[in-house]
Design a protein around this motif. Structure first.
Motif, PDB file in Angstrom:
ATOM      1  N   MET B 244      41.992  51.032  38.114  1.00  0.00           N
ATOM      2  CA  MET B 244      41.922  51.646  39.473  1.00  0.00           C
ATOM      3  C   MET B 244      41.081  53.475  39.501  1.00  0.00           C
ATOM      4  O   MET B 244      39.931  53.970  40.179  1.00  0.00           O
ATOM      5  N   LYS B 245      41.895  53.571  38.665  1.00  0.00           N
ATOM      6  CA  LYS B 245      41.221  55.435  38.180  1.00  0.00           C
ATOM      7  C   LYS B 245      40.098  55.564  37.419  1.00  0.00           C
ATOM      8  O   LYS B 245      39.412  56.239  38.046  1.00  0.00           O
ATOM      9  N   THR B 246      40.104  54.917  36.306  1.00  0.00           N
ATOM     10  CA  THR B 246      39.238  54.747  36.034  1.00  0.00           C
ATOM     11  C   THR B 246      37.700  54.272  36.560  1.00  0.00           C
ATOM     12  O   THR B 246      36.852  54.894  36.347  1.00  0.00           O
ATOM     13  N   THR B 247      38.211  53.040  37.465  1.00  0.00           N
ATOM     14  CA  THR B 247      36.945  52.537  38.655  1.00  0.00           C
ATOM     15  C   THR B 247      36.392  53.758  39.562  1.00  0.00           C
ATOM     16  O   THR B 247      35.419  53.647  39.608  1.00  0.00           O
ATOM     17  N   ALA B 248      37.809  54.712  39.853  1.00  0.00           N
ATOM     18  CA  ALA B 248      36.723  55.745  40.303  1.00  0.00           C
ATOM     19  C   ALA B 248      36.132  56.701  39.851  1.00  0.00           C
ATOM     20  O   ALA B 248      34.776  57.453  40.571  1.00  0.00           O
ATOM     21  N   GLN B 249      36.579  57.083  38.521  1.00  0.00           N
ATOM     22  CA  GLN B 249      35.292  58.596  37.931  1.00  0.00           C
ATOM     23  C   GLN B 249      34.245  57.800  37.555  1.00  0.00           C
ATOM     24  O   GLN B 249      33.857  57.914  37.825  1.00  0.00           O
ATOM     25  N   PHE B 250      34.522  56.333  37.543  1.00  0.00           N
ATOM     26  CA  PHE B 250      32.798  55.897  37.285  1.00  0.00           C
ATOM     27  C   PHE B 250      31.942  55.743  38.572  1.00  0.00           C
ATOM     28  O   PHE B 250      30.917  56.554  38.518  1.00  0.00           O
ATOM     29  N   ILE B 251      32.762  55.596  39.565  1.00  0.00           N
ATOM     30  CA  ILE B 251      32.124  56.002  41.148  1.00  0.00           C
ATOM     31  C   ILE B 251      31.216  57.133  41.220  1.00  0.00           C
ATOM     32  O   ILE B 251      30.440  57.146  41.442  1.00  0.00           O
ATOM     33  N   ASN B 252      33.276  57.976  40.968  1.00  0.00           N
ATOM     34  CA  ASN B 252      32.709  59.344  41.730  1.00  0.00           C
ATOM     35  C   ASN B 252      31.597  59.808  40.207  1.00  0.00           C
ATOM     36  O   ASN B 252      30.608  61.130  40.916  1.00  0.00           O
ATOM     37  N   SER B 253      31.474  59.200  39.423  1.00  0.00           N
ATOM     38  CA  SER B 253      30.630  60.688  38.523  1.00  0.00           C
ATOM     39  C   SER B 253      29.330  59.457  38.800  1.00  0.00           C
ATOM     40  O   SER B 253      27.979  60.019  37.758  1.00  0.00           O
ATOM     41  N   HIS B 254      28.431  58.761  39.536  1.00  0.00           N
ATOM     42  CA  HIS B 254      27.961  58.085  40.185  1.00  0.00           C
ATOM     43  C   HIS B 254      26.772  57.287  38.679  1.00  0.00           C
ATOM     44  O   HIS B 254      25.714  57.184  38.788  1.00  0.00           O
ATOM     45  N   LEU B 255      27.432  56.832  38.281  1.00  0.00           N
ATOM     46  CA  LEU B 255      27.309  55.861  37.168  1.00  0.00           C
ATOM     47  C   LEU B 255      26.232  54.688  37.731  1.00  0.00           C
ATOM     48  O   LEU B 255      26.606  54.693  38.943  1.00  0.00           O
ATOM     49  N   GLN B 256      25.235  54.127  36.994  1.00  0.00           N
ATOM     50  CA  GLN B 256      24.168  53.799  38.317  1.00  0.00           C
ATOM     51  C   GLN B 256      24.601  51.782  37.480  1.00  0.00           C
ATOM     52  O   GLN B 256      24.324  51.648  37.078  1.00  0.00           O
ATOM     53  N   THR B 257      25.995  51.427  38.615  1.00  0.00           N
ATOM     54  CA  THR B 257      27.309  50.266  38.668  1.00  0.00           C
ATOM     55  C   THR B 257      26.723  50.219  39.690  1.00  0.00           C
ATOM     56  O   THR B 257      27.238  50.432  40.894  1.00  0.00           O
ATOM     57  N   LYS B 258      26.304  48.699  39.980  1.00  0.00           N
ATOM     58  CA  LYS B 258      26.458  48.332  41.235  1.00  0.00           C
ATOM     59  C   LYS B 258      27.705  47.910  41.453  1.00  0.00           C
ATOM     60  O   LYS B 258      28.298  47.173  42.911  1.00  0.00           O
ATOM     61  N   VAL B 259      28.430  46.884  40.646  1.00  0.00           N
ATOM     62  CA  VAL B 259      30.042  46.175  41.150  1.00  0.00           C
ATOM     63  C   VAL B 259      30.470  46.249  40.235  1.00  0.00           C
ATOM     64  O   VAL B 259      30.119  46.718  38.827  1.00  0.00           O
ATOM     65  N   PHE B 260      32.040  46.844  39.913  1.00  0.00           N
ATOM     66  CA  PHE B 260      32.894  46.719  39.800  1.00  0.00           C
ATOM     67  C   PHE B 260      34.228  45.989  39.498  1.00  0.00           C
ATOM     68  O   PHE B 260      34.209  45.254  40.648  1.00  0.00           O
ATOM     69  N   TYR B 261      34.676  45.382  38.706  1.00  0.00           N
ATOM     70  CA  TYR B 261      35.418  44.154  38.697  1.00  0.00           C
ATOM     71  C   TYR B 261      37.154  44.788  37.830  1.00  0.00           C
ATOM     72  O   TYR B 261      37.080  45.135  36.695  1.00  0.00           O
ATOM     73  N   THR B 262      38.150  44.724  38.744  1.00  0.00           N
ATOM     74  CA  THR B 262      39.755  44.792  38.016  1.00  0.00           C
ATOM     75  C   THR B 262      40.479  43.507  38.637  1.00  0.00           C
ATOM     76  O   THR B 262      40.045  42.713  39.158  1.00  0.00           O
ATOM     77  N   ALA B 263      41.689  43.625  38.208  1.00  0.00           N
ATOM     78  CA  ALA B 263      42.594  42.282  38.143  1.00  0.00           C
ATOM     79  C   ALA B 263      43.697  43.308  37.821  1.00  0.00           C
ATOM     80  O   ALA B 263      43.995  43.745  36.941  1.00  0.00           O
ATOM     81  N   LEU B 264      44.155  42.207  38.855  1.00  0.00           N
ATOM     82  CA  LEU B 264      45.705  42.237  38.842  1.00  0.00           C
ATOM     83  C   LEU B 264      46.865  40.554  38.418  1.00  0.00           C
ATOM     84  O   LEU B 264      46.613  40.280  39.365  1.00  0.00           O
ATOM     85  N   ASP B 265      47.519  40.712  37.281  1.00  0.00           N
ATOM     86  CA  ASP B 265      48.096  39.834  37.033  1.00  0.00           C
ATOM     87  C   ASP B 265      49.687  39.593  37.648  1.00  0.00           C
ATOM     88  O   ASP B 265      50.133  40.378  37.993  1.00  0.00           O
ATOM     89  N   GLY B 266      49.710  38.069  37.457  1.00  0.00           N
ATOM     90  CA  GLY B 266      51.147  38.061  37.678  1.00  0.00           C
ATOM     91  C   GLY B 266      52.040  36.863  39.059  1.00  0.00           C
ATOM     92  O   GLY B 266      53.143  36.404  39.092  1.00  0.00           O
ATOM     93  N   PHE B 267      50.632  37.052  39.519  1.00  0.00           N
ATOM     94  CA  PHE B 267      51.402  35.903  41.027  1.00  0.00           C
ATOM     95  C   PHE B 267      51.522  34.151  40.759  1.00  0.00           C
ATOM     96  O   PHE B 267      51.646  34.121  42.419  1.00  0.00           O
ATOM     97  N   ASP B 268      51.720  34.095  39.496  1.00  0.00           N
ATOM     98  CA  ASP B 268      51.919  31.958  39.366  1.00  0.00           C
ATOM     99  C   ASP B 268      53.745  32.323  39.679  1.00  0.00           C
ATOM    100  O   ASP B 268      54.201  32.143  39.265  1.00  0.00           O
ATOM    101  N   THR B 269      53.862  32.586  40.961  1.00  0.00           N
ATOM    102  CA  THR B 269      55.176  32.495  41.455  1.00  0.00           C
ATOM    103  C   THR B 269      56.199  31.382  41.577  1.00  0.00           C
ATOM    104  O   THR B 269      56.536  31.114  43.058  1.00  0.00           O
ATOM    105  N   HIS B 270      56.262  30.416  40.729  1.00  0.00           N
ATOM    106  CA  HIS B 270      57.316  28.853  40.689  1.00  0.00           C
ATOM    107  C   HIS B 270      58.464  29.274  41.652  1.00  0.00           C
ATOM    108  O   HIS B 270      59.613  28.434  41.656  1.00  0.00           O
ATOM    109  N   VAL B 271      58.680  30.468  41.057  1.00  0.00           N
ATOM    110  CA  VAL B 271      60.341  31.285  40.497  1.00  0.00           C
ATOM    111  C   VAL B 271      60.344  32.284  41.284  1.00  0.00           C
ATOM    112  O   VAL B 271      60.020  33.201  40.756  1.00  0.00           O
ATOM    113  N   ASN B 272      61.749  32.273  41.412  1.00  0.00           N
ATOM    114  CA  ASN B 272      62.212  33.568  42.012  1.00  0.00           C
ATOM    115  C   ASN B 272      60.841  34.444  42.852  1.00  0.00           C
ATOM    116  O   ASN B 272      60.537  35.328  42.561  1.00  0.00           O
ATOM    117  N   GLN B 273      60.188  34.796  43.510  1.00  0.00           N
ATOM    118  CA  GLN B 273      59.079  34.104  44.735  1.00  0.00           C
ATOM    119  C   GLN B 273      58.894  36.368  45.036  1.00  0.00           C
ATOM    120  O   GLN B 273      58.326  37.514  44.844  1.00  0.00           O
TER     121      GLN B 273
END
Lengths: 463, 396
Positions: B244-273
């Protein structure tokens, strides 16, 4: 057999072939060569690292109590991490050196089919050797063995699958990923079959334990049949579906032949496989088929990171000062052995390549083998400064990769290869015309320098 | 020519052209001058349990189905009389109070598939659940409206299917500098210079050449543009926080980028959720909070829309391992400064009307959200990207 067909065969069932090895195979027939590959893989050589230290902690504890103390637990976790790294490196060495080529390549294939990971080296080592043992055996025995492996019982929560409250995770992936493929079963089939696997568990040592009191003895309805099915019964019923043979053959075809599936060929394979689910028979059939050697199947696959790294080091052996760097390479290229992204494994093909990985793959041969230097001097102009340039590059990049390349190994195996023939030995596909034109303008100061040029091409990524 | 360019050009060339689109066209020209709208997509991988994220704490059925997994009323961060947020989502509540958050409930698709990979593919490709596609919805957006691979960036090691087009792929990078350093070798520059389009259309090999050339040009641009901006803002010290920090850096430097994509993994909680989800939602909320603050400090938040999704919610009833199995409908978070509908967009799911499997029934097709974002935020023809027409919502 034509040289290019022998090379193709070895690139697919192994990681390539050195020129002098090719020389010894040239006069043999296809049947002879395929037989040789299969015969050499009859033996199973388990892969092991020394885990006695961990076992000592286990047995010491089990004398007193069934549960591990927090302290032992921490110790085991730490040891296990180190040993898992060691096992990863041992596996890479095995892939580079084994004489059981076909079995080892199949083991790698199955590791991305029966996908599993765990933090216990004991379980993972056992699992890995189960893959190796059954790699060319009977598929039914294979599936049953996998369903009882401690690592798998843990990974897909069969351990938590109890009569009162079934956990469907294993049952679902068994059908979706391991045997039938998405869409060839119903949600009811999953629920019912989950009941059949209730009671599957393991002990601390990693041995399978069937907990009878947690097993659901009621009748299950599965694929239209009703009865008090066990887990093994479920596997039986699944394998009776022709779809299972087709699904597995499709996957083998995409891995060993071509990502673009020729349905006729896959169906022919499935007919052979369905008879008795013997994997060796299936592989022999595939490798003997004329279509395996079709032009359209040669040099069209993108190497996986492991194929790329093992191939590279089989041509020029590389030693890292710190062997853990091999793991770092795997990480950067997107395939860490024993650490798949999820239960579906690596998707492969174009998915191996993105902006990061393509750039690194093109740069790695020069980084590891030539002090980061690619000779690119125009023909006619002397490049007397090669050694100086290498030293400069080495100073700049050498810190990141402290590696020694054994070029004398390369020189001895490539001794009788002419400069003009290097291309056919190092590359599986033809060089793109524009690139060829560019390469022609460059000087080829030595076999070594030209090999680096070739290995730094997108073409080298193909097999 | 794409619709947007067409409208822009036609509206500039002749104001009498295409009367119905006339007003809209001028709006577009105006908005493109005012700012540069960006979309940030956050994927919670593994199937986040939506019921323990946006919690119906007044519903007895919720606690009946989740005797030991339900989040107690007292621990819930209440946002109205019936609904509360997971205790880890305190930072999100602050965004909610400022009117920056819209929660859309019961999002899913017809004939849900409970496989992670298949369902993730469906969300990423935006196809019907019985159809397969090799291109993702952002990838197809790039095919039609992208100008460079860096028109969309995945701040990760690998590129998701969502970001792969038929002709153009987005770019994946976690570290602009090392990508640039690796790609700048003159040998590769010469290789690239010698290529022409005919060979680049060849199958896998052409794909490799195209990827190489795209990587070179984009790596240079991203590195040189983004190095001018650095942030003092503290982000959580973990992989997602860094993304997210890198994404902010890209956005704040006004990169000509329209879409950013990130992911947070590990939500497959079959056990001890409980612990796992608590930890993960905490990472998510704190990172997003830092991200929004960072953008606001650089005056770029007004042009940014953040969309958070997960491939499915989980089963209503807890399982024997104090976890949950794969379910169906789920909630989506939309975060931005200019939301039309702030707060709770629609009611949480009914727990007494479940499907045969004991799962929530969906109310809103996720593609209506994509269509809305494409049309109203990115201002492109959503039908072209989604290959189908979807009715639109009014959250933006």
């Amino acid at each position: 057999m034509k040289p290019k067909h022998i090379q193709h065969l070895y690139r697919r069932v192994g990681f390539g072939l050195l020129p002098d090895q090719l020389q010894t195979l040239l006069k043999k027939s296809k049947a002879h060569i395929v037989d040789g590959l299969v015969e050499a893989s009859k033996t199973v050589t388990p892969l092991r690292v020394d885990t006695s230290e961990i076992e000592a902690v286990f047995s010491g504890n089990m004398m007193v109590t069934k549960k591990l103390s927090p302290e032992s637990r921490r110790k085991i976790r730490k040891l296990s991490r180190e040993k898992q790294m060691e096992f990863n490196l041992a596996w890479m060495e095995r892939l580079t050196d084994s004489t059981e080529i076909l079995r080892e390549k199949m083991t790698l294939f199955w590791a991305n089919h029966f996908v599993c990971k765990d933090n216990s080296i004991t379980y993972i080592q056992q699992f890995n050797n189960t893959l190796r043992t059954h790699a060319l055996g009977n598929f039914k025995a294979f599936v049953n063995a996998i369903s009882k492996e401690a690592a798998m019982v843990k990974y897909l929560n069969t351990k938590q699958n109890r009569k009162q409250n079934p956990n469907e995770n294993f049952a679902r992936e068994l059908m979706e990923l391991f045997t039938l493929g998405e869409g060839h079963y119903t949600e009811t089939d999953i629920k019912e079959s989950a009941k059949a696997f209730t009671g599957y568990s393991h002990n601390l040592r990693g041995e399978f334990v069937f907990r009878k009191r947690q097993h659901d003895e009621s009748d299950k309805t599965f694929f239209g049949k009703a009865g008090n099915f066990s887990g093994e019964d479920i596997v039986d019923i699944i394998l009776k579906q022709k779809q299972c043979a087709t699904f597995i053959c499709g996957k083998i075809y995409r891995y060993f032949v071509n990502e673009n599936v020729d349905e006729n060929h896959v169906n022919a394979m499935a007919n052979v496989f369905y008879r008795n689910y013997n994997i060796e028979t299936l592989m022999r059939y595939m490798l003997m088929s004329d279509w395996f050697y079709d032009k359209k199947n040669i040099g069209v696959k993108i190497k996986s990171p492991i194929e790329f790294l093992v191939g590279l080091k089989s041509t020029v052996p590389i030693t890292f000062k710190n062997p853990k760097q091999w793991l770092y390479m795997q990480k950067l290229l997107g395939q860490i052995l024993l650490n798949p992204p999820n239960v579906a494994g690596w998707k492969g093909g174009k998915q191996w390549i993105d902006s990061n990985t393509i750039v690194l793959r093109l740069k790695l041969p020069s980084l590891l083998l030539n002090s980061a230097y690619i000779s690119k001097v125009k023909t006619g102009k002397a490049d007397a400064k090669i050694d100086f340039k290498k030293a400069v590059f080495n100073k700049k990049y050498g810190k990141r990769f402290k590696a020694d390349a054994n070029w004398s190994y390369f020189n001895s195996h490539f001794k009788n290869v002419k400069m003009s023939e290097l291309e056919t030995h190092l590359l599986a596909c033809k060089i793109n015309d524009n690139t060829k034109a560019y390469l022609r303008t460059l000087d080829k100061p030595s076999k070594q320098e030209y090999s680096i040029q070739l290995m730094s091409l997108p073409e080298y990524q193909m097999c | 020519m794409d619709r947007r360019k067409f409208l822009k050009q036609s509206s500039l060339a002749s104001s009498l052209f295409l009367v119905p689109s006339f007003v809209r066209a001028f709006e577009e020209v105006a908005s493109s001058k005012l700012g540069y709208k960006r979309l940030v997509i956050i994927q919670l991988s593994g199937g986040n349990d939506g019921l323990n994220t946006v919690i119906p704490f007044r519903n007895d059925l919720y606690y009946k189905n989740r005797p030991t997994l339900g989040i107690s009323k007292s621990n819930t961060i209440k946002i109205n009389d019936d609904v509360g947020l997971h205790p880890s989502l305190k930072p999100l509540k602050q965004l909610y109070d400022k009117g920056y958050l819209s929660i859309i409930n019961n999002v899913g698709y017809p004939n849900p598939v409970r496989s992670h990979f298949r369902s993730m593919d469906i969300w990423q490709t935006a196809t019907d659940s019985n159809k397969y596609s090799q291109s993702g919805w952002i990838g197809r957006y790039l095919d039609h409206y992208g100008t460079h691979p860096h028109s969309a960036i995945e701040v990760d090691e690998k590129l998701s299917l969502a970001m792969k087009g038929e002709t153009l792929n987005a770019l994946a990078t976690q570290d602009a500098k090392s990508l640039y350093n690796l790609s700048r070798d003159p040998y590769f520059k010469n290789l690239a210079k010698h290529q022409n389009d005919t060979h680049l259309s060849e199958h896998n090999l052409g794909y490799l050449y195209k990827s190489m050339i795209a990587a070179q040009s984009s790596a240079q641009y991203i590195f040189e543009t983004s190095k001018t901006v650095s942030t003092k803002k503290e982000y959580p010290n973990n992989k997602f926080g860094k993304q997210m920090k890198t994404t902010a850096q890209f956005i704040n430097s006004h990169l000509q980028t329209k879409v950013f994509y990130t992911a947070l993994d590990g939500f497959d909680t079959h056990v001890n959720q409980l612990n796992t989800q608590k930890r993960l939602l905490g990472i998510y909320a704190k990172s997003v909070e830092a991200f929004v603050d960072d953008l606001r400090a650089h005056n770029t938040f007004k042009d940014t829309l953040i969309l958070t999704f997960s491939e499915f919610g989980r089963r209503v009833s807890q399982n024997a391992s104090i976890g949950t199995d794969h379910g169906t409908a789920n909630n989506i978070f939309v975060i931005g400064e200019n939301l039309k509908r702030q707060g709770i967009y629609n009611n949480v799911a009914s727990l007494n009307d479940l499907d045969d499997n004991g799962d929530l029934k969906f109310e809103i097709d996720f593609r209506t959200i994509y269509a809305t974002v494409l049309d109203k935020w990115l201002e492109v023809d959503d039908k072209k990207v989604l290959n189908k027409s979807f009715k639109q919502l009014d959250f933006i």
